[in-house]
Scaffold this active site. Structure first.
Site, PDB file in Angstrom:
ATOM      1  N   HIS A 150      -9.533  -1.874  -4.574  1.00 28.11           N
ATOM      2  CA  HIS A 150      -8.359  -2.178  -3.744  1.00 28.11           C
ATOM      3  C   HIS A 150      -7.416  -3.153  -4.451  1.00 28.11           C
ATOM      4  O   HIS A 150      -6.190  -3.057  -4.311  1.00 28.11           O
ATOM      5  CB  HIS A 150      -8.752  -2.731  -2.373  1.00 28.11           C
ATOM      6  CG  HIS A 150      -7.555  -2.912  -1.501  1.00 28.11           C
ATOM      7  ND1 HIS A 150      -6.963  -1.876  -0.822  1.00 28.11           N
ATOM      8  CD2 HIS A 150      -6.759  -3.994  -1.289  1.00 28.11           C
ATOM      9  CE1 HIS A 150      -5.873  -2.300  -0.208  1.00 28.11           C
ATOM     10  NE2 HIS A 150      -5.723  -3.587  -0.468  1.00 28.11           N
ATOM     11  N   HIS A 205       0.829  -1.209   0.000  1.00 23.37           N
ATOM     12  CA  HIS A 205       0.000   0.000   0.000  1.00 23.37           C
ATOM     13  C   HIS A 205       0.865   1.262   0.000  1.00 23.37           C
ATOM     14  O   HIS A 205       0.535   2.243  -0.666  1.00 23.37           O
ATOM     15  CB  HIS A 205      -0.960   0.014   1.192  1.00 23.37           C
ATOM     16  CG  HIS A 205      -1.845  -1.186   1.238  1.00 23.37           C
ATOM     17  ND1 HIS A 205      -2.457  -1.629   2.382  1.00 23.37           N
ATOM     18  CD2 HIS A 205      -2.205  -2.073   0.259  1.00 23.37           C
ATOM     19  CE1 HIS A 205      -3.165  -2.719   2.111  1.00 23.37           C
ATOM     20  NE2 HIS A 205      -3.017  -3.009   0.831  1.00 23.37           N
ATOM     21  N   ASP A 262      -3.494  -2.541  -4.946  1.00 23.91           N
ATOM     22  CA  ASP A 262      -2.439  -3.530  -4.657  1.00 23.91           C
ATOM     23  C   ASP A 262      -1.551  -3.745  -5.885  1.00 23.91           C
ATOM     24  O   ASP A 262      -0.323  -3.824  -5.779  1.00 23.91           O
ATOM     25  CB  ASP A 262      -3.060  -4.889  -4.299  1.00 23.91           C
ATOM     26  CG  ASP A 262      -3.473  -4.992  -2.839  1.00 23.91           C
ATOM     27  OD1 ASP A 262      -3.002  -4.190  -2.004  1.00 23.91           O
ATOM     28  OD2 ASP A 262      -4.267  -5.907  -2.542  1.00 23.91           O
ATOM     29  N   HIS A 298      -1.111 -10.903  -4.931  1.00 24.79           N
ATOM     30  CA  HIS A 298       0.303 -10.548  -4.793  1.00 24.79           C
ATOM     31  C   HIS A 298       1.229 -11.574  -5.463  1.00 24.79           C
ATOM     32  O   HIS A 298       2.217 -11.207  -6.096  1.00 24.79           O
ATOM     33  CB  HIS A 298       0.678 -10.406  -3.324  1.00 24.79           C
ATOM     34  CG  HIS A 298      -0.127  -9.351  -2.623  1.00 24.79           C
ATOM     35  ND1 HIS A 298      -0.177  -8.048  -3.058  1.00 24.79           N
ATOM     36  CD2 HIS A 298      -0.932  -9.411  -1.541  1.00 24.79           C
ATOM     37  CE1 HIS A 298      -0.971  -7.359  -2.263  1.00 24.79           C
ATOM     38  NE2 HIS A 298      -1.438  -8.156  -1.337  1.00 24.79           N
TER      39      HIS A 298
HETATM   40 ZN   LIG Z   1      -3.909  -4.576  -0.205  1.00 24.65          ZN
END
Ligand SMILES: [Zn+2]
Length: 298
Positions: free
Chosen positions: A236, A77, A240, A263
């Site tokens: 969001h 973030h 990311d 991720h």
């Molecule tokens: Zn995040």
């Protein structure tokens, strides 16, 4: 278009998502061509860790960098805010093994950087222009980068759960600092109550609460205040991705498309991109008006 750093040191403190302990985060201006560097102020030799996709070692819940056994976690973030404002060079000093979670979005970091002010530097800003399609998959999930004159991110999630409105599981961002700050930076992270309870049993997510995440039980969103945007979850995911992809070390010129990515897949995509020099070239712009992305002045 030139590189950017911050105009003055700033600091903020907040709780660590996993440790639950108070963490001090300090940002310092740094020289041209030094990139984004983390430093652990709690360790006696204050080791540094470069923001580099090749140092991402685990992607459990967040993106974590490890160099010579030293770890810095939950970087995405803060990195997203840094990339969102087009900051190229920065020293990030942190008093723990993780960046404080703040409110679970990038907005507090945006505010912190803008409070410091943004300074143009002498060296040319370097962009990574994607030249060939690069794609990674994991079962039904996928992520890809395509050649594009600008930076566009398109993301789709697919949660079959009453808290996730089917109408709001896709979002797009035609990247500029202004749009990033206005439409994306405040989107919070989210988690399921049963996962959080499981992590707590393993001494993780001790700092996690409805103060820093949207928490979802089997039926609904538990936060009294509800969502900040109807499509906050997928926004969001783009937030990311902006942070994860920035670990390539340059400002990206590409179209990013993803379906249920996270991720781990974002990191695999960057590693695959960088693994073949024919996939990209590094470009600069003598006339900043000709650059296909725009950054806020401060
Ligand atoms: Zn995040």
């Amino acid at each position: 278009m030139k590189q950017r750093t911050i105009a003055a040191p700033v600091h903020i403190s907040g709780v660590g998502l996993h440790s639950g302990k108070e963490v001090l985060l300090e940002l310092f201006p740094s020289d041209s061509n030094t990139g984004i560097v983390f430093e652990r102020s709690d360790l006696s030799d204050t080791p540094q860790i470069k923001a580099d996709a090749l140092l991402v070692q685990d992607t459990m819940m967040s993106s974590n960098l490890v160099q010579d056994g030293v770890r810095i976690g939950t970087v995405e973030h803060l990195l997203s805010a840094i990339a969102g404002l087009g900051i190229d060079n920065l020293l990030i000093r942190v008093s723990a093994a993780e960046i404080p979670i703040m409110d679970g979005s990038a907005a507090p970091f945006i505010e912190l950087i803008r409070q410091a002010g943004i300074k143009w530097q002498a060296a040319d800003k370097q962009f990574l222009q994607v030249l060939r399609a690069v794609r990674v998959t994991d079962a039904d999930k996928w992520a890809e980068l395509l050649p594009y004159d600008g930076y566009q991110l398109n993301f789709e999630i697919d949660f079959d759960h009453p808290a996730f409105d089917k109408r709001y599981q896709r979002a797009s961002l035609e990247f500029s600092s202004e749009d990033f700050v206005a439409n994306l930076s405040a989107a919070r992270t989210f988690g399921f109550l049963h996962d959080i309870e499981k992590m707590r049993q393993h001494n993780l997510a001790l700092g996690g609460s409805m103060e820093n995440a949207i928490v979802i039980d089997d039926h609904k969103i538990m936060n009294m205040e509800g969502l900040r945007y109807a499509d906050e979850f997928v926004r969001h995911k783009i937030l990311d991705a902006v942070g994860d992809l920035s670990l390539c070390g340059y400002s990206l010129l590409a179209q990013f498309n993803a379906y249920k990515s996270g991720h781990a897949l974002n990191n695999r995509l960057i590693r695959k991109l960088l693994s073949d020099k024919n996939n990209f070239e590094i470009v600069t712009f003598n006339d900043s008006k000709k650059a296909p992305v725009a950054y806020l002045e401060a």
